[in-house]
Design an enzyme around this catalytic site. Structure first.
Site, PDB file in Angstrom:
ATOM      1  N   ASN A 297       1.113  -1.362  -0.004  1.00 50.19           N
ATOM      2  CA  ASN A 297       0.011  -0.187   0.247  1.00 50.19           C
ATOM      3  C   ASN A 297       0.861   1.359   0.414  1.00 50.19           C
ATOM      4  OD1 ASN A 297      -1.949   2.228   0.125  1.00 50.19           O
ATOM      5  ND2 ASN A 297      -2.622   1.260   2.159  1.00 50.19           N
TER       6      ASN A 297
ATOM      7  N   LYS B 188       3.253   0.677   3.399  1.00 49.93           N
ATOM      8  CA  LYS B 188       2.289   0.151   4.371  1.00 49.93           C
ATOM      9  C   LYS B 188       2.736  -1.371   3.796  1.00 49.93           C
ATOM     10  CE  LYS B 188      -0.363   2.905   6.598  1.00 49.93           C
ATOM     11  NZ  LYS B 188      -1.699   3.384   6.624  1.00 49.93           N
TER      12      LYS B 188
ATOM     13  N   HIS C 298     -14.036   7.575   6.181  1.00 48.90           N
ATOM     14  CA  HIS C 298     -12.540   7.142   6.437  1.00 48.90           C
ATOM     15  C   HIS C 298     -12.050   8.706   6.694  1.00 48.90           C
ATOM     16  CE1 HIS C 298      -9.051   4.424   4.737  1.00 48.90           C
ATOM     17  NE2 HIS C 298      -8.611   6.376   4.330  1.00 48.90           N
TER      18      HIS C 298
ATOM     19  N   ARG D  37      -4.988  18.461   3.395  1.00 50.46           N
ATOM     20  CA  ARG D  37      -5.480  18.820   1.667  1.00 50.46           C
ATOM     21  C   ARG D  37      -7.195  19.412   2.421  1.00 50.46           C
ATOM     22  NH1 ARG D  37      -6.018  12.652  -0.469  1.00 50.46           N
ATOM     23  NH2 ARG D  37      -3.876  11.672   0.573  1.00 50.46           N
TER      24      ARG D  37
ATOM     25  N   MET E 123      -3.878  14.374  14.225  1.00 48.34           N
ATOM     26  CA  MET E 123      -5.364  14.922  14.791  1.00 48.34           C
ATOM     27  C   MET E 123      -4.450  15.091  16.512  1.00 48.34           C
ATOM     28  SD  MET E 123      -8.126  16.566  14.953  1.00 48.34           S
ATOM     29  CE  MET E 123      -8.245  16.253  13.522  1.00 48.34           C
TER      30      MET E 123
ATOM     31  N   ASN F 118      -9.482   6.138  15.877  1.00 48.85           N
ATOM     32  CA  ASN F 118      -8.517   6.941  17.563  1.00 48.85           C
ATOM     33  C   ASN F 118      -9.205   7.819  18.198  1.00 48.85           C
ATOM     34  OD1 ASN F 118      -6.570   4.410  17.582  1.00 48.85           O
ATOM     35  ND2 ASN F 118      -6.236   5.504  15.836  1.00 48.85           N
TER      36      ASN F 118
HETATM   37  N1  LIG Z   1      -4.475   7.890  18.550  1.00 45.98           N
HETATM   38  C1  LIG Z   1      -4.722   8.851  17.774  1.00 45.98           C
HETATM   39  N2  LIG Z   1      -5.926   9.843  18.089  1.00 45.98           N
HETATM   40  C2  LIG Z   1      -5.724  10.614  16.945  1.00 45.98           C
HETATM   41  N3  LIG Z   1      -5.369  10.549  15.963  1.00 45.98           N
HETATM   42  C3  LIG Z   1      -4.851  10.403  15.564  1.00 45.98           C
HETATM   43  C4  LIG Z   1      -4.124   8.982  16.344  1.00 45.98           C
HETATM   44  N4  LIG Z   1      -3.370   8.059  15.548  1.00 45.98           N
HETATM   45  C5  LIG Z   1      -3.805   8.517  14.294  1.00 45.98           C
HETATM   46  N5  LIG Z   1      -4.115   9.199  13.915  1.00 45.98           N
HETATM   47  C6  LIG Z   1      -4.783   9.906  13.444  1.00 45.98           C
HETATM   48  O1  LIG Z   1      -4.608   9.521  11.992  1.00 45.98           O
HETATM   49  C7  LIG Z   1      -3.392  10.404  10.991  1.00 45.98           C
HETATM   50  C8  LIG Z   1      -2.832   9.004  10.218  1.00 45.98           C
HETATM   51  O2  LIG Z   1      -4.382   7.888   9.865  1.00 45.98           O
HETATM   52  P1  LIG Z   1      -3.664   6.615   8.062  1.00 45.98           P
HETATM   53  O3  LIG Z   1      -5.480   6.394   8.153  1.00 45.98           O
HETATM   54  O4  LIG Z   1      -3.043   6.308   9.378  1.00 45.98           O
HETATM   55  O5  LIG Z   1      -3.712   7.602   7.363  1.00 45.98           O
HETATM   56  P2  LIG Z   1      -3.299   7.719   6.378  1.00 45.98           P
HETATM   57  O6  LIG Z   1      -3.411   5.833   5.493  1.00 45.98           O
HETATM   58  O7  LIG Z   1      -3.712   8.332   5.135  1.00 45.98           O
HETATM   59  O8  LIG Z   1      -1.450   7.620   5.515  1.00 45.98           O
HETATM   60  C9  LIG Z   1      -2.340  10.972  11.294  1.00 45.98           C
HETATM   61  O9  LIG Z   1      -1.939  11.796  10.559  1.00 45.98           O
HETATM   62  C10 LIG Z   1      -3.797  11.017  12.255  1.00 45.98           C
HETATM   63  O10 LIG Z   1      -4.123  12.486  12.710  1.00 45.98           O
HETATM   64  C1  LIG Z   2      -6.897   8.229  -2.156  1.00 43.49           C
HETATM   65  C2  LIG Z   2      -5.578   8.929  -0.422  1.00 43.49           C
HETATM   66  O1  LIG Z   2      -6.320  10.005  -0.274  1.00 43.49           O
HETATM   67  O2  LIG Z   2      -5.244   7.517  -0.157  1.00 43.49           O
HETATM   68  P1  LIG Z   2      -4.638   8.150   1.322  1.00 43.49           P
HETATM   69  O3  LIG Z   2      -5.775   8.534   2.113  1.00 43.49           O
HETATM   70  O4  LIG Z   2      -4.154   7.090   1.567  1.00 43.49           O
HETATM   71  O5  LIG Z   2      -4.253   9.587   0.946  1.00 43.49           O
HETATM   72 MG   LIG Z   3      -4.798   5.411   4.628  1.00 40.44          MG
END
Ligand SMILES: Nc1ncnc2c1ncn2[C@@H]1O[C@H](COP(=O)(O)OP(=O)(O)O)[C@@H](O)[C@H]1O
Ligand SMILES: CC(=O)OP(=O)(O)O
Ligand SMILES: [Mg+2]
Length: 403
Positions: free
Chosen positions: A12, A19, A213, A246, A288, A339
């Site tokens: 991913n 990931k 999401h 964004r 966050m 979370n």
């Molecule tokens: N314990 C937590 N409390 C609040 N926000 C969290 C926590 N853990 C992760 N996050 C939030 O989740 C975001 C990452 O989400 P994730 O779904 O892993 O994103 P992506 O797949 O887009 O990289 C972090 O930038 C943060 O804002």
């Molecule tokens: C499509 C997209 O925004 O993916 P990600 O949240 O992984 O950046």
């Molecule tokens: Mg993601």
């Protein structure tokens, strides 16, 4: 493929992260999971957990220039656990591909023509598709004999009706340039809407779900009886909710103004809206956790950023309630959704008129399991449903290569 080839490696690739999970599909068991962060920076970091051997989590820090270097580093970690990519037990590699346009509605075996199409879509997923392509090319070079499968973020959204997918712009122009709402995070929206139905003890065909999401990228979708009928991201993953970096929805004329009055170039505006907007643009932080910490210390910029984020969520909850007509459940997922209890509480505050509410004690529970957070007897079930894009990609990949 040998009979005991039951493993799938899932990649991913995000704009600056990768990931991965290695799974054994015979028992649906995770053998290793990991993450490479800050790819392209001096401070890249690989965190690898070898679940199969029960070994310790390993962390490596040091520059990794690109996704090619990241993939080679994770391949070395897997090899050190005796789970190398050269294993005859590996059946396929499944890749998350963010933009598949309208062409790809299902998991697809990657060949040169497929890669070309993913490449053609780079302008509409500039942060994501290039990383996906590098991941695919490197994986192909490491195991040229193995099927490489693309699972597209856009696929789940291809069921959207035309009235949701079309923008109200000149039809000939839109068609000539394939401008429409595609939607993203589809693998997650599909998985989470199904898991939510399960949590309610219902078949997906019986329930209407709004999925939020909320990760770094964030999107909402309206899912009616298992099919997506609307989603907040559009031609690109920039539209919709406020995200980590964004802007989400803005008046498109803001971009004309930035060109004509502020004198910015198209590339500068692109960079502003994709990388220097959202939470980071509003308060300097996109995480966050950090924003909540600053709010607790009385920081006003962080508090306003939080309020703007939540206000946008409420607007989409209202809009998708109207789109669906009847909402059975709202599901929070991804990093923030899973979370950040304060985000869930704030998004639901005052929505009793829509039948939505959060029970404070239930909302405070920390768990990796899908769970209800609405009060007993609430008209709309509000749930936290952890997403698992990697498992979903592995299952779709394995199903395709064993079909
Ligand atoms: N314990 C937590 N409390 C609040 N926000 C969290 C926590 N853990 C992760 N996050 C939030 O989740 C975001 C990452 O989400 P994730 O779904 O892993 O994103 P992506 O797949 O887009 O990289 C972090 O930038 C943060 O804002
Ligand atoms: C499509 C997209 O925004 O993916 P990600 O949240 O992984 O950046
Ligand atoms: Mg993601």
């Amino acid at each position: 493929m040998t009979a005991n080839a039951t493993r799938v490696l899932v990649l991913n690739s995000g704009s600056s992260s990768l990931k991965y999970q290695l799974l054994d599909m015979a028992q649906t068991r995770r053998l290793a999971v990991g993450l490479v962060e800050r790819i392209g920076e001096e401070t890249s970091r690989l965190v690898h957990t070898p679940l199969a051997t029960g070994g310790e989590r390993r962390v490596h820090e040091g520059p990794m220039a690109d996704h090619d270097a990241a993939l080679k580093a994770l391949a070395a970690e897997l090899a050190a656990d005796g789970l190398g990519l050269d294993s005859p037990q590996l059946a396929a590699i499944g890749h998350r591909v963010v933009h598949g346009g309208l062409k790809f509605t299902a998991p697809t075996v990657i060949d040169e023509a497929v890669l070309k199409e993913i490449e053609r879509l780079v302008p509409v997923a500039p942060l994501h598709n290039p990383a996906n392509i590098t991941g695919i090319r490197t994986a192909q070079a490491l195991r040229p004999d193995l099927p490489q499968i693309a699972v597209f973020d856009t696929a789940f959204h291809t069921t959207m009706p035309e009235h949701a997918a079309r923008y109200a712009i000149d039809v000939a122009t839109a068609d000539a340039h394939r401008i429409r709402r595609y939607g993203f995070h589809g693998t997650s929206h599909a998985y989470v809407s199904r898991r939510t139905a399960q949590l309610l003890g219902k078949d997906p065909s019986e329930v209407n779900v709004i999925v939020l999401h909320l990760g770094n990228g964030a999107s909402a979708s309206a899912v009616a009886g298992g099919r997506c009928v609307d989603t907040s991201m559009g031609l690109t993953p920039l539209e919709g909710l406020v995200m980590g970096t964004r802007s989400g929805d803005i008046d498109p004329a803001v971009t004309f103004h930035l060109r004509r009055v502020a004198g910015m170039s198209t590339d500068e505006i692109d960079e502003l809206l994709n990388k220097r907007s959202g939470l980071v643009g509003l308060c300097g932080d996109n995480d966050m956790r950090e924003i909540r910490r600053r709010i607790d210390e009385g920081d006003e910029a962080a508090a306003l950023a939080f309020d703007i984020y939540v206000h946008r969520l409420k607007k989409y909850l209202g809009a998708y309630t109207a789109v669906l007509g009847r909402v059975d459940a709202v599901a929070f997922t991804a990093g923030v959704g899973e979370n950040a209890a304060p985000v869930r509480a704030a998004a639901m505050a005052g929505l009793e008129g829509l039948g939505m509410a959060v029970d404070a004690d239930r909302n405070a529970v920390r768990s990796n399991e899908p769970r209800l957070i609405s009060p007993e007897g609430s008209p709309v079930a509000v749930a936290v449903v952890p997403t698992d894009e990697e498992l979903e990609i592995a299952q779709q990949t394995y199903a395709l290569v064993t079909a």
